[in-house]
Design an enzyme around this catalytic site. Structure first.
Site, short mmCIF file in Angstrom:
data_model
loop_
_atom_site.label_atom_id
_atom_site.label_comp_id
_atom_site.label_asym_id
_atom_site.label_seq_id
_atom_site.Cartn_x
_atom_site.Cartn_y
_atom_site.Cartn_z
N TYR A 86 4.16 -4.45 30.65
CA TYR A 86 5.32 -3.88 29.96
C TYR A 86 4.84 -2.86 28.92
O TYR A 86 3.67 -2.87 28.51
CB TYR A 86 6.05 -4.97 29.19
CG TYR A 86 6.98 -5.86 29.97
CD1 TYR A 86 8.02 -5.34 30.73
CD2 TYR A 86 6.86 -7.24 29.88
CE1 TYR A 86 8.90 -6.18 31.39
CE2 TYR A 86 7.75 -8.08 30.54
CZ TYR A 86 8.76 -7.54 31.30
OH TYR A 86 9.64 -8.37 31.94
N GLU A 132 9.78 -12.50 25.79
CA GLU A 132 9.58 -13.40 24.63
C GLU A 132 9.00 -12.61 23.45
O GLU A 132 8.24 -13.13 22.63
CB GLU A 132 8.66 -14.59 24.99
CG GLU A 132 9.30 -15.57 25.91
CD GLU A 132 9.51 -15.05 27.33
OE1 GLU A 132 10.68 -14.77 27.68
OE2 GLU A 132 8.54 -14.92 28.09
N ASN A 190 14.97 -3.87 32.94
CA ASN A 190 14.37 -5.18 33.23
C ASN A 190 15.45 -6.22 33.44
O ASN A 190 16.21 -6.49 32.51
CB ASN A 190 13.46 -5.61 32.07
CG ASN A 190 12.64 -6.83 32.40
OD1 ASN A 190 11.67 -6.74 33.16
ND2 ASN A 190 13.02 -7.97 31.89
N GLU A 191 15.51 -6.77 34.63
CA GLU A 191 16.46 -7.85 34.92
C GLU A 191 17.82 -7.56 34.31
O GLU A 191 18.37 -8.38 33.57
CB GLU A 191 15.94 -9.18 34.37
CG GLU A 191 14.80 -9.77 35.13
CD GLU A 191 14.47 -11.20 34.67
OE1 GLU A 191 14.90 -11.59 33.57
OE2 GLU A 191 13.75 -11.89 35.40
N GLU A 268 7.95 -11.01 39.33
CA GLU A 268 7.54 -11.97 38.31
C GLU A 268 7.53 -13.34 38.95
O GLU A 268 8.58 -13.94 39.19
CB GLU A 268 8.49 -11.98 37.12
CG GLU A 268 8.34 -10.79 36.21
CD GLU A 268 9.24 -10.88 34.98
OE1 GLU A 268 9.55 -12.01 34.54
OE2 GLU A 268 9.64 -9.82 34.48
N TYR A 334 1.33 -19.81 27.85
CA TYR A 334 2.18 -19.77 29.06
C TYR A 334 1.70 -20.72 30.15
O TYR A 334 2.19 -20.68 31.27
CB TYR A 334 2.22 -18.32 29.59
CG TYR A 334 3.55 -17.97 30.25
CD1 TYR A 334 4.64 -17.57 29.49
CD2 TYR A 334 3.70 -18.03 31.62
CE1 TYR A 334 5.85 -17.24 30.09
CE2 TYR A 334 4.91 -17.70 32.23
CZ TYR A 334 5.97 -17.30 31.45
OH TYR A 334 7.17 -16.97 32.06
C1 GLA Z 1 12.10 -12.85 32.71
C2 GLA Z 1 11.71 -11.58 31.99
C3 GLA Z 1 10.31 -11.67 31.42
C4 GLA Z 1 10.10 -13.00 30.74
C5 GLA Z 1 10.36 -14.11 31.73
C6 GLA Z 1 10.17 -15.49 31.15
O1 GLA Z 1 11.67 -12.85 33.98
O2 GLA Z 1 11.81 -10.45 32.83
O3 GLA Z 1 10.16 -10.62 30.51
O4 GLA Z 1 10.97 -13.09 29.66
O5 GLA Z 1 11.69 -14.05 32.13
O6 GLA Z 1 8.92 -15.65 30.64
#
Ligand code: GLA
Ligand code: CA
Length: 796
Positions: A86, A132, A190-191, A268, A334
């Protein structure tokens, strides 16, 4: 390769975008040939050859710069061929308009190091990244514009995004494979599906990236299999995010249906999970991760392992999760294959063995680079303390309470002071809202604290004469990085009221005329404070604590190397060593040590400063060889149930009695008639695995009478009859917006199983929407259930 078929499946709009790489003879220097990375039929292509992306997610700001190269080599030695990263906007633009791409922020250098190690790069420049990380990577100063809409087509937001993206592109825009660099793909937003539905906004970000990186760059989006179509743009590659244990064919089923020839990628694949303060360290089984990677590679599916090495949320960079408020700890270990401090774990070796099977042409994997051996540092005491005496500090005057951002402060603590009227016993102080941890003092005496995580806002004051001094010290933790609540102001966000009883009637009085003292997260600010020998103070007889304040010491290191500084006798606050912000500490755990990289230590004396807003029980520390990141000190029960409580629904009429089907995926059922209330009980009477009494599921939504989702930000779990703490499968995981996390009851407690949710306010419920676990076959999913909606809490 059958290009026309591929392009047909992408739709007309995709034609131009997909063909450009083929047409371009990219500009490049004489010595380095340009490459082409693109979507082929069912696979990615690098210079026309099939290329399976095996990416390791690493975040440059979370790794000390001197260790970047070693961490990249550790990933390469696993058998990975790509680093996925990122871009952290707020680290690069700490002050509006002032960009920093130096030192720890030198992203171009990080990418060049990847290339030197023959690793490709996937760049994910946000602007929002979640991760996070404080506010999901957005700079706090955006909040100075009160009406700003984040991650939307608001010109105030987009203007700043554009400026940052241009500055970033000046650094890394020339590092794509088309230019002879290593960047193969760039991610758009992102998402976005877990934030909203807004193709126009996503398209704006896409267009910015196109104009900054040129038409040759391959762009992609990542989302969840359940929502990727909502914001999916026709001309972008679509990839899915999901965690270990997920049913992989199911995750790609919809994509395969819509784009039968698309390359498949899990961008991911969550190796573990992040930790929050006040809960156990999260772990995920290595076996699930291995099985998933093995399955994907056997099917030619690309992946990025998030995280392969998590690193550390230095200083104030840890974010917070939402719904609710769940601040993340400093360690971003993690449970990844490479630990926070760069050690190989059993997961690492298992993964390496698996990736070796898929390594090019049976060649040997690259060697594992030497590891950094942690050292112990002898116990040392703190010699000097500057107790926090707010009344001696400079202040702003403000008629009304205003958040920290209004005083141009982004991080740290802030004090709000005013004088009180004469108060009888039992006056109630209400702080709307304390972000994030407030301590209330009257005439310098601590009355109590208000913890935002627990939804605490009210505190009883003792009787005081007119003119008594009220101080509210509020410490900011990380800004929320996920969901709709990322617009997360700090300090006190609204107002402070007093409720006093007048002849049996509550009289509410708005407190005004404040003096405000800013205590920034800046070690230099505390240099000129007055320091005293720590020995001059003895612990408070009730709390056992030394004064809150700034503590200083030096400690000696003969041969600098990594170590883990022990803060298990300290309260809550921030730590700095030799000017490096190491991060937050909090006695509740689970994290009790801070990772201290040896590259930031000096041979000889090292300076440490701790800002402790509670005060230590002992002002000492030491360096340990092993971290303590799973050492929770229960200040409250982790269960959502008191030992003497058992929910009783006798005589309460369910608003819905129904059954969910077996199998994975979302299901929704309407109530026969809308029901209104603030408390909802969800009682499961049977599951699709009758041989076991266990219930587990991932997410629960309520919809209103018009079919709109009811926001879950204010929800809290009032009760859960059983919760499996091993793995943190608590009931709040049913509304944490994460499809991979779930509530699970323990093995030996019989059905029925119930959770009660306090919705925070009265709502009208028209339907329930539920998601079982993502794992194949949706283990322990709900069959028969009853839903109760009540204006008042149930009885226990
Ligand atoms: C999502 C987000 C990531 C991170 C994960 C959990 O997939 O895209 O940036 O926050 O969740 O760790
Ligand atoms: Ca969940």
């Amino acid at each position: 390769m059958n290009i026309p078929r591929l392009l047909l499946s992408f739709g007309i709009a995709a034609v131009a975008a997909c063909m450009q790489p083929t047409l371009s003879a990219a500009v490049t220097s004489d010595s380095i040939p340009a490459s082409r990375f693109e979507a082929g039929e069912g696979t990615f292509l690098l210079d026309g050859e099939p290329f399976v992306v095996k990416a390791a997610e690493l975040h440059y700001p979370r790794i000390p710069r001197p260790y970047w190269d070693q961490r990249i080599k550790l990933c390469k030695a696993l058998g990975m061929n790509t680093i996925c990263l990122y871009t952290f906007w707020n680290a690069h633009e700490p002050v509006e308009g002032q960009f920093d791409f130096s030192g720890q922020n030198d992203i171009a250098e990080f990418i060049r190091l990847c290339q030197e190690n023959d690793m490709k790069v996937i760049l994910r420049p946000g602007p929002y990244v979640c991760a996070e990380w404080e506010m999901g990577g957005l700079p706090w100063w955006l909040l100075k514009k009160k009406d700003i809409c984040l991650r939307e087509s608001d010109p105030n937001f987009l203007e700043r995004v554009d400026l940052f993206q241009k500055a970033l592109a000046e650094q890394v825009g020339g590092l794509t494979v088309a230019d002879g660099g290593s960047i193969i793909m760039v991610q758009v937003e992102n998402e976005y599906g877990s934030y909203g539905a807004d193709k126009e906004y996503v398209a704006t970000i896409r267009d910015m990236l196109r104009s900054n990186f040129g038409d040759n760059v391959t762009l992609f989006q990542c989302d969840w299999s359940s929502n990727f179509t909502v914001n999916g743009l026709d001309d972008l590659i679509w990839t899915m995010n999901f965690g270990t244990g997920a049913d992989i064919d199911r995750e790609f089923a919809r994509l395969r249906e819509l784009r039968p020839n698309s390359p498949l990628m899990c961008s991911e694949f969550w190796s573990g999970w992040f930790d929050k303060w006040g809960a156990n360290h999260e772990t995920r089984p290595a076996a699930d991760m291995i099985a998933g990677i093995d399955e994907m590679l056997s099917k030619g599916i690309s992946f990025s392992l998030y995280m392969t090495h998590g690193g550390t949320n230095w200083g104030h960079w840890a974010g917070a999760n939402s719904p609710g408020f769940a601040p993340d700890v400093t360690s971003y270990d993690y449970d990844a294959p490479i630990s926070e401090s760069g050690q190989t774990t059993p997961k690492y070796w298992e993964l390496r063995r698996t990736l070796e099977k898929y390594y090019t042409d049976g060649k040997k994997l690259p060697p594992v680079p030497p590891l950094i051996k942690p050292i112990a540092v002898k116990p040392f005491g703190f010699s000097a303390v500057a107790p926090l005496m707010f009344d001696r500090l400079e202040h702003h005057s403000s008629p009304d309470v205003r958040p920290m951002e209004a005083f141009d402060q982004g991080f740290g603590s802030i004090v709000y002071r005013t004088s009180l009227p004469a108060l009888p016993d039992g006056a109630l102080l209400t702080v709307n809202e304390p972000h994030d941890f407030a301590q209330v003092f009257v005439d310098g005496r601590l009355i109590g604290s208000l913890d935002r995580r627990l939804g605490e806002r009210r505190i009883s004051l003792p009787p005081v004469p007119r003119g008594a001094r009220l101080d509210i010290l509020v410490e900011a933790m990380g800004r929320i990085n996920f969901g709709r609540a990322i617009k997360d102001y700090k300090g006190i966000t609204d107002n402070v009221t007093l409720t006093v009883d007048h002849d049996g009637f509550p009289f509410v009085h708005d407190l005004r005329n404040w003096k405000v003292v800013c205590l920034p997260d800046d070690p230099g600010f505390y240099d000129h404070f007055e320091y005293f020998p720590v020995d001059a103070f003895s612990p408070d007889s009730v709390s056992g604590r030394l004064p809150m304040g700034i503590y200083r010491a030096t400690f000696h290191v003969d041969r600098p190397s990594d170590t883990f500084l022990d803060f298990s006798t300290w309260g809550k606050g921030l730590v700095y060593v030799n000017g490096h912000p190491l991060g937050r500490i909090w006695e509740i755990g689970p994290q009790q040590t801070l990772y201290m990289p040896g590259c930031w230590l000096r041979k000889g004396e090292n300076e440490i400063m701790v800002f402790d807003i509670l005060g230590p029980r002992q002002a000492v520390s030491q360096g340990l060889k092993e971290p303590l990141i799973d050492n929770l000190q229960f200040v409250r029960s982790p269960y959502h149930r008191e030992p003497d409580e058992t929910l009783s629904l006798d005589g309460v009429t369910p608003a819905l009695t129904a059954s969910f089907d077996p199998g994975n995926g979302w299901q929704q059922i309407d109530l026969p008639a809308p029901a209104t209330g603030r408390y909802v009980a969800f009682e499961v009477t049977s599951t699709h695995r009758p041989e076991s009494p266990v219930v587990a599921f991932a997410e629960l939504y309520l919809l209103d009478a018009d079919g709109n989702f009811i926001p879950r930000e204010a929800w809290s779990v009032r009760y859960a009859d059983s919760e499996e703490l091993h793995g943190n499968h608590t009931a709040d995981k049913t509304f944490d917006l994460q499809e991979s996390t779930f509530w699970r009851t323990v093995n030996d407690v019989p059905l029925p199983h119930s959770i009660v949710i306090d919705l925070g306010k009265e709502v009208t419920v028209g339907a329930i929407r539920y998601l079982p676990r993502m794992e194949d076959g949706a283990p322990y999913s709900v069959r028969d259930f009853r839903l109760y909606v009540s204006p008042a809490d149930f009885s226990y």
